[in-house]
Design an enzyme around this catalytic site. Sequence first.
Site, mmCIF file in Angstrom:
data_model
loop_
_atom_site.group_PDB
_atom_site.id
_atom_site.type_symbol
_atom_site.label_atom_id
_atom_site.label_comp_id
_atom_site.label_asym_id
_atom_site.label_seq_id
_atom_site.Cartn_x
_atom_site.Cartn_y
_atom_site.Cartn_z
ATOM 1 N N PRO A 164 0.983 -1.152 0.043
ATOM 2 C CA PRO A 164 -0.077 0.154 0.090
ATOM 3 C C PRO A 164 0.837 1.368 0.014
ATOM 4 O O PRO A 164 1.884 1.490 0.712
ATOM 5 C CB PRO A 164 -0.725 -0.081 1.422
ATOM 6 N N ALA B 263 1.125 4.709 3.338
ATOM 7 C CA ALA B 263 0.604 4.167 4.420
ATOM 8 C C ALA B 263 1.392 3.349 5.487
ATOM 9 O O ALA B 263 0.969 2.684 6.326
ATOM 10 C CB ALA B 263 -0.440 2.802 3.909
ATOM 11 N N GLY B 264 2.865 3.800 5.560
ATOM 12 C CA GLY B 264 3.661 3.702 6.428
ATOM 13 C C GLY B 264 4.030 2.144 6.415
ATOM 14 O O GLY B 264 4.685 1.511 7.384
ATOM 15 N N GLY C 60 6.462 1.302 3.898
ATOM 16 C CA GLY C 60 7.707 1.442 3.207
ATOM 17 C C GLY C 60 7.601 1.133 1.555
ATOM 18 O O GLY C 60 8.387 0.603 0.978
ATOM 19 N N SER C 61 6.557 1.413 0.821
ATOM 20 C CA SER C 61 6.347 0.987 -0.506
ATOM 21 C C SER C 61 7.521 1.786 -1.304
ATOM 22 O O SER C 61 8.086 0.875 -1.896
ATOM 23 C CB SER C 61 4.895 1.474 -0.818
ATOM 24 N N ALA D 277 10.800 0.225 -0.638
ATOM 25 C CA ALA D 277 11.117 -1.152 -1.141
ATOM 26 C C ALA D 277 11.049 -1.237 -2.676
ATOM 27 O O ALA D 277 11.830 -1.928 -3.284
ATOM 28 C CB ALA D 277 9.697 -2.064 -1.046
ATOM 29 N N ASP E 136 13.762 2.726 8.032
ATOM 30 C CA ASP E 136 12.952 2.164 6.805
ATOM 31 C C ASP E 136 14.191 1.290 5.922
ATOM 32 O O ASP E 136 13.908 0.326 5.466
ATOM 33 C CB ASP E 136 12.031 3.097 6.167
HETATM 34 O O1 PMV Z 1 5.642 6.281 7.779
HETATM 35 P P1 PMV Z 1 6.779 5.373 7.605
HETATM 36 O O2 PMV Z 1 6.711 3.989 7.398
HETATM 37 O O3 PMV Z 1 7.687 6.225 6.349
HETATM 38 O O4 PMV Z 1 7.523 5.492 8.775
HETATM 39 C C1 PMV Z 1 8.092 6.826 9.168
HETATM 40 C C2 PMV Z 1 9.004 6.679 10.394
HETATM 41 C C3 PMV Z 1 9.297 7.681 11.308
HETATM 42 O O5 PMV Z 1 9.825 7.143 12.483
HETATM 43 C C4 PMV Z 1 7.961 8.607 11.641
HETATM 44 C C5 PMV Z 1 10.331 8.416 10.485
HETATM 45 C C6 PMV Z 1 11.734 8.205 10.343
HETATM 46 O O6 PMV Z 1 12.595 8.766 9.583
HETATM 47 O O7 PMV Z 1 12.162 7.037 11.039
#
Ligand code: PMV
Length: 324
Positions: A104, A107-108, A110-111, A114, A155
């Site tokens: 997705p 959406a947090g 890591g699309s 990846a 990430d």
């Molecule tokens: O939303 P994502 O999966 O890109 O995660 C970001 C993670 C944070 O800790 C909010 C930012 C970071 O650079 O680590």
Amino acid sequence: MGDEFPVLGRGIAPGKVILFGEHSVVYGRPAIAAPVTRVWAEAIVTPGEPGVGITIHAPDLNRRFGLAQAPPDEPLAFVVRLTLEALDLSSPPDWTITIRSTIPIAAGMGSGTAVSAAMARAIAAAADRALPNPVLSDLVYQVERLHHGSPSGVDNTVVSYAAPVYFIRGQPPQLLRIARPFWLVIADTGVPSSTREAVMAVRRAWEADRVRFEALFDRIAAIVERARAAIEGGDVDALGPLMDENHALLREMGVSSPELERLVTAARAHGAAGAKLVGAGRGGNMIALVERERTNAVAEALRSAGATRCIITQVRQEAANAYE
Ligand code: PMV
């Protein structure tokens, strides 16, 4: 693809979730993240038109363009240029690089990360060059910087190593031993989440009240240490309450949302051992720690509570080189 289009190189990289420690990881505290192999990005290199150089093709995004024509800050072209440079390939070969992803977007999970890792791996494979995980991770970090300004690096690390990691900014990652596998239900609020904006909002709040935010980050760091001990010691029962505590602190930081709260509450009400938002927050996904037998019931409850997509996945020891 048939004989007409031989595959010269293929790269694949998983999605990811941050199990503990998002946001505070930007401020030097530890985080724990794990790959989600149920979703992935894939890049395939095939021969392109002679004399054209590299063409980038992303059918899902309806995009096809030449590397030579792409502006310097075009993210997919940037990955290709960085990889060619890292591999010392001065003149781009006539290749088509086709990208697909089931992860997705925004959406947090890591699309974008990846996709970068899969492309770099595919190019290295096509050029018959090695791209060790630390080099790949550094390369993907450069791309992340284009998107997010000052990412922590968690990430690119988890996606490049494709293994559970304990991560502190600026330090080599430590691969985690998962003593006892556990199940997660990952549910999408359907609300797009901008990492850059969420990180900037936390930065503003931190600047306005450093004492309060540093204390929140320290409390999250303590949770991460306890979670690490539980994961490596096989004490899965301890993880649920730790997720709940981490979520409460993220909410205090202002990165939850009504949609995330609704899903977290629904998961707990239907038997999840713990639940929290994942990644940048303010939308995107949440995770629930669930016993295997209850995963379908919790996913159903999350859909009823508004989740647009649920992924059921097991966090387990990945072979560190599964994606190389
Ligand atoms: O939303 P994502 O999966 O890109 O995660 C970001 C993670 C944070 O800790 C909010 C930012 C970071 O650079 O680590």
